[in-house]
Enzyme design. Structure first.
Site, short mmCIF file in Angstrom:
data_model
loop_
_atom_site.label_atom_id
_atom_site.label_comp_id
_atom_site.label_asym_id
_atom_site.label_seq_id
_atom_site.Cartn_x
_atom_site.Cartn_y
_atom_site.Cartn_z
N TYR A 76 0.83 -1.21 0.00
CA TYR A 76 0.00 0.00 0.00
C TYR A 76 0.86 1.25 0.00
O TYR A 76 0.59 2.21 -0.70
CB TYR A 76 -0.94 0.01 1.21
CG TYR A 76 -1.94 1.15 1.13
CD1 TYR A 76 -3.15 0.98 0.47
CD2 TYR A 76 -1.65 2.40 1.67
CE1 TYR A 76 -4.05 2.03 0.35
CE2 TYR A 76 -2.54 3.46 1.55
CZ TYR A 76 -3.75 3.28 0.88
OH TYR A 76 -4.62 4.31 0.76
N PHE A 128 -7.36 21.79 -24.47
CA PHE A 128 -7.70 20.38 -24.57
C PHE A 128 -8.93 20.16 -23.69
O PHE A 128 -9.08 20.79 -22.64
CB PHE A 128 -6.55 19.44 -24.16
CG PHE A 128 -6.97 18.01 -24.35
CD1 PHE A 128 -7.10 17.50 -25.64
CD2 PHE A 128 -7.33 17.22 -23.29
CE1 PHE A 128 -7.59 16.21 -25.84
CE2 PHE A 128 -7.81 15.92 -23.48
CZ PHE A 128 -7.93 15.42 -24.77
N THR A 129 -9.80 19.25 -24.09
CA THR A 129 -11.12 19.09 -23.46
C THR A 129 -11.05 18.97 -21.94
O THR A 129 -11.59 19.80 -21.22
CB THR A 129 -11.82 17.85 -24.05
OG1 THR A 129 -10.94 16.73 -23.95
CG2 THR A 129 -12.17 18.06 -25.52
N ASP A 219 1.75 20.39 -20.50
CA ASP A 219 1.00 19.17 -20.77
C ASP A 219 1.90 18.32 -21.65
O ASP A 219 2.00 18.53 -22.86
CB ASP A 219 -0.34 19.47 -21.45
CG ASP A 219 -1.14 18.20 -21.70
OD1 ASP A 219 -0.53 17.11 -21.70
OD2 ASP A 219 -2.36 18.29 -21.90
N LYS A 262 -0.28 7.79 -23.48
CA LYS A 262 0.14 8.10 -24.85
C LYS A 262 1.63 7.79 -25.01
O LYS A 262 2.01 6.63 -25.09
CB LYS A 262 -0.17 9.57 -25.17
CG LYS A 262 -1.65 9.87 -25.42
CD LYS A 262 -2.43 10.03 -24.17
CE LYS A 262 -3.80 10.61 -24.41
NZ LYS A 262 -4.61 10.64 -23.19
N ARG A 386 -13.52 15.66 -33.85
CA ARG A 386 -12.84 16.72 -33.10
C ARG A 386 -13.29 18.03 -33.74
O ARG A 386 -12.64 18.60 -34.59
CB ARG A 386 -11.32 16.59 -33.16
CG ARG A 386 -10.79 15.45 -32.33
CD ARG A 386 -10.49 15.82 -30.89
NE ARG A 386 -11.48 15.43 -29.92
CZ ARG A 386 -11.19 15.00 -28.70
NH1 ARG A 386 -9.96 14.82 -28.32
NH2 ARG A 386 -12.14 14.75 -27.83
N PHE A 452 -18.97 14.97 -26.04
CA PHE A 452 -18.60 14.11 -27.17
C PHE A 452 -18.53 12.64 -26.78
O PHE A 452 -18.71 11.76 -27.61
CB PHE A 452 -17.26 14.56 -27.78
CG PHE A 452 -16.12 14.59 -26.81
CD1 PHE A 452 -15.93 15.69 -25.99
CD2 PHE A 452 -15.24 13.54 -26.72
CE1 PHE A 452 -14.88 15.73 -25.09
CE2 PHE A 452 -14.17 13.55 -25.82
CZ PHE A 452 -14.01 14.66 -25.00
N1 F0G Z 1 -3.88 16.21 -22.33
C1 F0G Z 1 -3.86 15.81 -23.60
C2 F0G Z 1 -3.10 16.60 -24.60
C3 F0G Z 1 -4.56 14.68 -23.99
O1 F0G Z 1 -4.54 14.29 -25.26
C4 F0G Z 1 -5.30 13.95 -23.01
C5 F0G Z 1 -6.08 12.77 -23.38
C6 F0G Z 1 -5.28 14.40 -21.68
C7 F0G Z 1 -4.55 15.53 -21.38
C8 F0G Z 1 -6.04 13.70 -20.58
O2 F0G Z 1 -5.42 12.54 -20.23
O3 F0G Z 1 -7.09 10.76 -20.86
O4 F0G Z 1 -5.15 10.26 -19.38
O5 F0G Z 1 -7.02 11.62 -18.54
N2 F0G Z 1 -6.39 12.53 -24.55
C9 F0G Z 1 -7.09 11.37 -25.04
C10 F0G Z 1 -7.31 11.50 -26.51
C11 F0G Z 1 -8.31 10.98 -24.29
O6 F0G Z 1 -7.96 10.59 -27.09
O7 F0G Z 1 -6.85 12.46 -27.13
P1 F0G Z 1 -6.23 11.22 -19.73
#
Ligand code: F0G
Length: 461
Positions: A76, A128-129, A219, A262, A386, A452
């Protein structure tokens, strides 16, 4: 005999295990798409042939990573895999203090809550979303300071991820540096099409933010891919390795959030990294509330081990050349077929310009969403919207109308072969041939956040 004019790259690995693909038929796809509300996120993966929904968590791990999984220390507290991960992040990226999280948005949540106060402004090189949503939920407002070229799909500027410093300066003059807790900088800007920021631009941004006492938060989700473009395109950078470039990029920033799903070649995981002890102290407190103890942050020991090994593999020159090389191969094929795509070709996928592909479908009929649905129907290739659906609504409820209305063909790392790329390009070309017959969609269900993922649609008559 034809003279040899080029030397091709090839995958720097061989295949030890295979996963059989599901072949799909037209009737099955039609039914599945309808059941999924014309949203590729809602398809079951069993109904998908080639899955280009995302490059997130979809990489193939190496034999070394799998072997590392067997070395998981599932204590843990104080797992040895955490210390291996910490040491790896320090040596590869150079950041001092790290907090593991279950994935990128876990790190974004913690960091936003610590650094952002109500009414703050967060400038960034395109949103980014999840990143923007966490900034907004913490009471901040995102302001786009990316160069204008990033919003022009056909503009071939090599560093469309660059910051326009005059846009930043205007914000600093308007709001004052005190209301800007940090500048949010993505390497390989996802929403712009995987476009890189140059080292030169980053250095200038560092000088400017230093003068004004503003942090840069990085990021770093796709930092190695960005480093590859710097190595290939930026004057005077050719002699540096990906490893050197990655570390140099990080050195111009104060901290980072990472989705390790990624670049870092794992199926789950992420972290927050920071050089400032006080911020780290607070993050170490907060991670316990939202993720797990500060030495596992929502991950199993084995996940942290796989991540540590994946990080080392991700900065190998041969790996990154083949990874981006495969994306470029697909992009060039599409260009040959006359498909309108975002240029230059980015690092993690091909972004098809839906506005140009389907000029007869207005943006409020979800042009890119309709195109993604059509491509799935043709071949079982799953892509992602997108555009206006991803952009969502402003805090006042109005729709964002993004300039870019794109379909993303995201390539998982080390998963598909060149023959798959051929099949994908041929499918898009076939859809392009009958583009006039494609109709728009209407949204029949809209979730409150990140719509989305779960929105549902119906075809217009
Ligand atoms: N920042 C970037 C540039 C991303 O592309 C993503 C995720 C995140 C942050 C968030 O990270 O998913 O690990 O919580 N992108 C994915 C995509 C979901 O399909 O582009 P996460």
């Amino acid at each position: 005999m034809k003279p040899i004019t080029k030397r091709s790259w090839a995958e720097p690995y061989k295949i030890k295990m295979v996963e059989l693909l599901k072949m799909t038929g037209p009737a099955q796809r039609k039914k599945a798409l309808k059941e999924a509300g014309y949203n590729t996120f809602l398809l079951q993966s069993e109904d998908v042939y080639i899955d280009l929904l995302t490059d997130s968590g979809t990489s193939a791990m190496s034999d070394r990573q799998w072997a590392g999984m067997m070395l998981g220390d599932e204590a843990y507290a104080g797992s040895k895999n955490f210390y291996h991960l910490e040491e790896t992040i320090r040596s590869v990226y150079g950041y001092q203090y790290i907090i593991p999280t279950h994935q990128g948005r876990g790190a974004e949540n913690i960091l936003s809550k610590i650094l952002i106060k109500k009414g703050d402004i967060i400038p960034g090189n395109m949103y980014f979303t999840t990143t923007r949503l966490h900034q907004e939920l913490a009471g901040g407002k995102f302001e786009d300071i990316i160069i204008d070229e990033a919003h022009q799909p056909e503009n071939e500027f090599p560093f469309k991820g660059n910051v326009d410093l005059s846009k930043l300066d205007r914000l600093v003059k308007k709001y004052g540096a005190k209301r800007i807790p940090y500048v949010s900088i993505a390497t390989s800007v996802n929403m712009a099409g995987g476009q890189p920021i140059s080292l030169q631009n980053l250095k200038e941004l560092r000088a400017y933010t230093k003068k004004n006492g503003i942090r840069i938060i990085h990021d770093m989700t796709r930092v190695a891919e960005n480093a590859y473009f710097i190595q290939q395109r930026e004057k005077g950078q050719q002699h540096k390795s990906i490893k050197q470039l990655v570390k140099e990029i990080c050195s111009y920033t104060d901290g980072a959030t990472m989705s390790a799903k990624k670049d870092a070649l794992v199926n789950i995981g992420g972290f927050m990294a920071i050089n400032d002890w006080d911020v780290f102290e607070e993050a170490r407190n907060m991670v316990v509330v939202y993720e797990g103890l500060h030495t596992y942050g929502g991950l199993a020991g084995r996940d942290m081990e796989a991540m540590a090994i994946g990080i080392k593999e991700s900065v190998d020159d041969n790996h990154i050349q083949a990874r981006v090389g495969q994306v470029i191969y697909l992009g060039e094929k599409m260009i040959e077929y006359g498909i309108p795509i975002v240029k230059p070709i980015g690092g993690h996928g091909i972004f098809v310009d839906a506005k140009k592909f389907l000029p007869h479908i207005p943006q409020n009929q979800f042009t890119a969403q309709a195109l993604a649905a059509e491509i799935y129907l043709d071949s079982g290739v799953r892509t992602m919207e997108r555009g206006i659906v991803s952009a969502g609504r402003k805090t006042n409820g109005e729709n964002y109308y993004p300039k870019l209305e794109l379909v993303r063909f995201t390539i998982p790392r080390r998963v598909y072969t060149q023959a798959h790329m051929d099949v994908i390009a041929e499918s898009v070309a076939r859809v392009y041939d009958r583009r006039q017959k494609i109709k728009g969609l209407k949204m029949v269900y809209e979730p409150k956040y990140l719509r989305f993922f779960q929105a549902r649609f119906e075809p217009l008559k």
